[in-house]
Design a protein around this motif. Structure first.
Motif, PDB file in Angstrom:
ATOM      1  N   TRP A   1      26.041  46.369  27.337  1.00  0.00           N
ATOM      2  CA  TRP A   1      27.003  47.450  27.118  1.00  0.00           C
ATOM      3  C   TRP A   1      27.620  47.315  25.727  1.00  0.00           C
ATOM      4  O   TRP A   1      27.886  46.206  25.253  1.00  0.00           O
TER       5      TRP A   1
ATOM      6  N   THR B   1      28.927  56.110  29.578  1.00  0.00           N
ATOM      7  CA  THR B   1      28.204  54.890  29.933  1.00  0.00           C
ATOM      8  C   THR B   1      26.708  54.976  29.651  1.00  0.00           C
ATOM      9  O   THR B   1      26.068  53.946  29.426  1.00  0.00           O
TER      10      THR B   1
ATOM     11  N   THR C   1      28.313  52.825  26.516  1.00  0.00           N
ATOM     12  CA  THR C   1      29.585  52.116  26.396  1.00  0.00           C
ATOM     13  C   THR C   1      29.988  51.532  27.745  1.00  0.00           C
ATOM     14  O   THR C   1      29.821  52.176  28.781  1.00  0.00           O
ATOM     15  N   ASP C   2      30.521  50.341  27.718  1.00  0.00           N
ATOM     16  CA  ASP C   2      30.913  49.630  28.927  1.00  0.00           C
ATOM     17  C   ASP C   2      31.819  50.505  29.795  1.00  0.00           C
ATOM     18  O   ASP C   2      32.790  51.098  29.316  1.00  0.00           O
ATOM     19  N   TRP C   3      31.512  50.557  31.078  1.00  0.00           N
ATOM     20  CA  TRP C   3      32.286  51.385  32.003  1.00  0.00           C
ATOM     21  C   TRP C   3      33.757  50.994  32.029  1.00  0.00           C
ATOM     22  O   TRP C   3      34.623  51.825  32.319  1.00  0.00           O
TER      23      TRP C   3
ATOM     24  N   TRP D   1      33.677  54.588  38.569  1.00  0.00           N
ATOM     25  CA  TRP D   1      33.065  54.203  37.296  1.00  0.00           C
ATOM     26  C   TRP D   1      31.824  53.349  37.512  1.00  0.00           C
ATOM     27  O   TRP D   1      30.794  53.554  36.847  1.00  0.00           O
TER      28      TRP D   1
ATOM     29  N   ALA E   1      27.974  54.309  36.430  1.00  0.00           N
ATOM     30  CA  ALA E   1      27.302  53.414  35.492  1.00  0.00           C
ATOM     31  C   ALA E   1      26.029  52.814  36.079  1.00  0.00           C
ATOM     32  O   ALA E   1      25.108  52.438  35.336  1.00  0.00           O
TER      33      ALA E   1
END
Length: 470
Positions: free
Chosen positions: A304, A350, A355-357, A380, A384
């Motif tokens: 991520w 995500t 991008t990181d959750w 989330w 993801a």
């Protein structure tokens, strides 16, 4: 305990009807002192949830005044505050409604042990959920990990009737002093956005019950068919009221069940959504790291991206993807976001932006007035692909395709995006009154180009996901 007062410690149960802790206190015949404590769990709330909690507290203080009682406000560590109030009032018991997030569980466990050791009757009650999380078990005796069997396990369970509303609380001979809610400035972190969101929030038990009634009478029939269309008023809107306990899940359940029995075809799906909330709390109770760590251990090494410029554009509703940006702007204007739009916005962050959750989770935690720690975490991770009952990793929501299907006329996007429109909708303009001044945004700005093409973003996500499988 004779005739000593009971401290009724209110947290997320700001209602008079179907309130087990309050009803139990009234049934004793003893004086009842309602208390709200601005403790460490309140201090750490995000801007919008803290503002909305403050609105609930202030409104309920007025409700209690209306039945001849009061709401005592104190700030500080919960145990210290309760001990001080016990000393000042001679209270012999403290009652409260249970909460299930890790911080509340740790606090309540310590408070109960300390009070009991001091000879004070400390008792917690159900009330925030339909089913206590530990009472729903698989055949093997463990927690459920997938929603569908969880739903099958509870849909036939008896849900006890809602308790009648309390109309009077016996008052103590002397009231303890109360702090001033305004002095706490619970909306300070919202800054100018508070005034905008306040126009859209519906605060209090009466508003919640009215919402429920309007939904059952006018929308429950077509709920399943129309709930995914964000421009339509097809949902109940009760999430902000449920999260602060201005209405109980039990009241909502029985209203939906009656509608189903009377032939409202969409009512069963509405009940399923209420149980989805239950499932989230079931998971958070059994797996308290749900909001911090990937549910699936095999995702621990997934590459991520941390916070980044693309994520900042996403936060500002300036990604160049109209459906995504409309969703983000709706959140700043109303404090809520349509559920379909949440899935699309989360998937875009995500998957298209890799991008990181947890970056998204923290932003929702700061901006949603209906923020629910269990539902936020599960939602989330579901999107993801790293969570329980997750969407398959290869399911990447296409914002354009979703818009074509669920916002074909562009009504939702036009409602919240002013850029380039000759006559922007009022809500679209409200976004610029609500968002931080430091962003430097204005209605006459040029709408941004895409951060990444939808096809390229999807391929990049699938490549990364496929590499994880190897």
């Amino acid at each position: 305990m004779g005739d000593t007062p009971i401290l009724l410690w209110l947290r997320r149960d700001f209602r008079l009807s179907d309130h087990p802790a309050m009803a139990a206190a009234v049934a004793t015949g003893r004086p009842v002192i309602p208390v709200f404590i601005h403790d460490e769990t309140v201090e750490t709330l995000g801007a919008a949830p803290k503002w909305r909690l403050g609105a609930a507290v202030g409104h309920f203080a007025g409700v209690l005044d209306g039945i001849g009682s009061r709401l005592i406000l104190r700030r500080g560590p919960a145990l210290e505050v309760l001990r001080a109030l016990i000393a000042q009032t001679g209270a012999g018991a403290v009652y409260w409604s249970r909460l299930y997030d890790p911080a509340s569980v740790a606090r309540d466990t310590a408070v109960k042990a300390a009070l009991k050791a001091a000879g004070i009757a400390a008792q917690s009650f159900a009330g925030h959920l339909l089913f206590e999380p530990w009472t729903v078990q698989t055949g093997a005796g463990g927690p459920y990990r997938v929603y569908s069997p969880y739903w099958r396990a509870v849909k036939g369970r008896e849900v006890l009737p809602a308790l009648p509303a309390v109309h009077q609380l016996r008052t103590p001979s002397n009231w303890p002093e109360s702090e001033n809610l305004e002095a706490w400035q619970m909306g300070a972190a919202m800054r100018r956005g508070a005034a905008v969101v306040a126009r859209h929030a519906q605060v209090g038990e009466a508003a919640a019950l009215d919402r429920l009634d309007r939904f059952i009478r006018g929308r429950s029939e077509r709920y399943q068919d129309r709930r995914d269309f964000p421009a339509e008023p097809a949902t109940s809107g009760l999430s902000e009221n449920l999260t602060v306990g201005e209405i109980s899940a039990r009241v909502v359940w029985h209203a939906g069940w009656r509608a189903l029995q009377e032939g409202a075809a969409g009512a069963e799906h509405f009940l399923k959504e209420l149980v989805w909330r239950e499932f989230a709390w079931h998971l958070l109770h059994h797996f308290p790291d749900l909001a911090q760590a990937n549910w699936r251990a095999e995702w621990a090494d997934f590459p991520w991206r941390g916070d980044n410029d693309d994520a900042e554009a996403w936060r500002r509703g300036m990604t160049g993807e109209p459906f995504v940006d409309a969703a983000m702007r709706q959140m700043y204007v109303t404090g809520t976001m349509h559920n379909r739009a949440r899935m699309i916005a989360a998937s875009y962050l995500t998957k298209h932006l890799l991008t990181d959750w947890r970056v998204g989770l923290k932003w929702f935690e700061d901006c949603l007035i209906d923020w629910d720690p269990a539902a936020n975490a599960m939602g989330w991770q579901w999107v993801a692909g790293s969570g329980p009952d997750a969407a398959p990793y290869f399911r990447v929501f296409n914002p354009e395709g979703q818009a074509e299907k669920f916002d074909k006329t562009g009504s939702y996007r036009a409602k919240f995006i002013a850029d380039g429109q000759p006559l922007p909708a009022p809500e679209a303009l409200e976004f610029f009154a609500a968002c931080p001044k430091s962003w430097g945004l204005s209605p006459d700005q040029r709408y941004p180009a895409r951060r990444i093409s939808l096809d390229a973003g999807r391929k990049r996500a699938l490549t990364a996901y496929a590499a994880r499988e190897k």
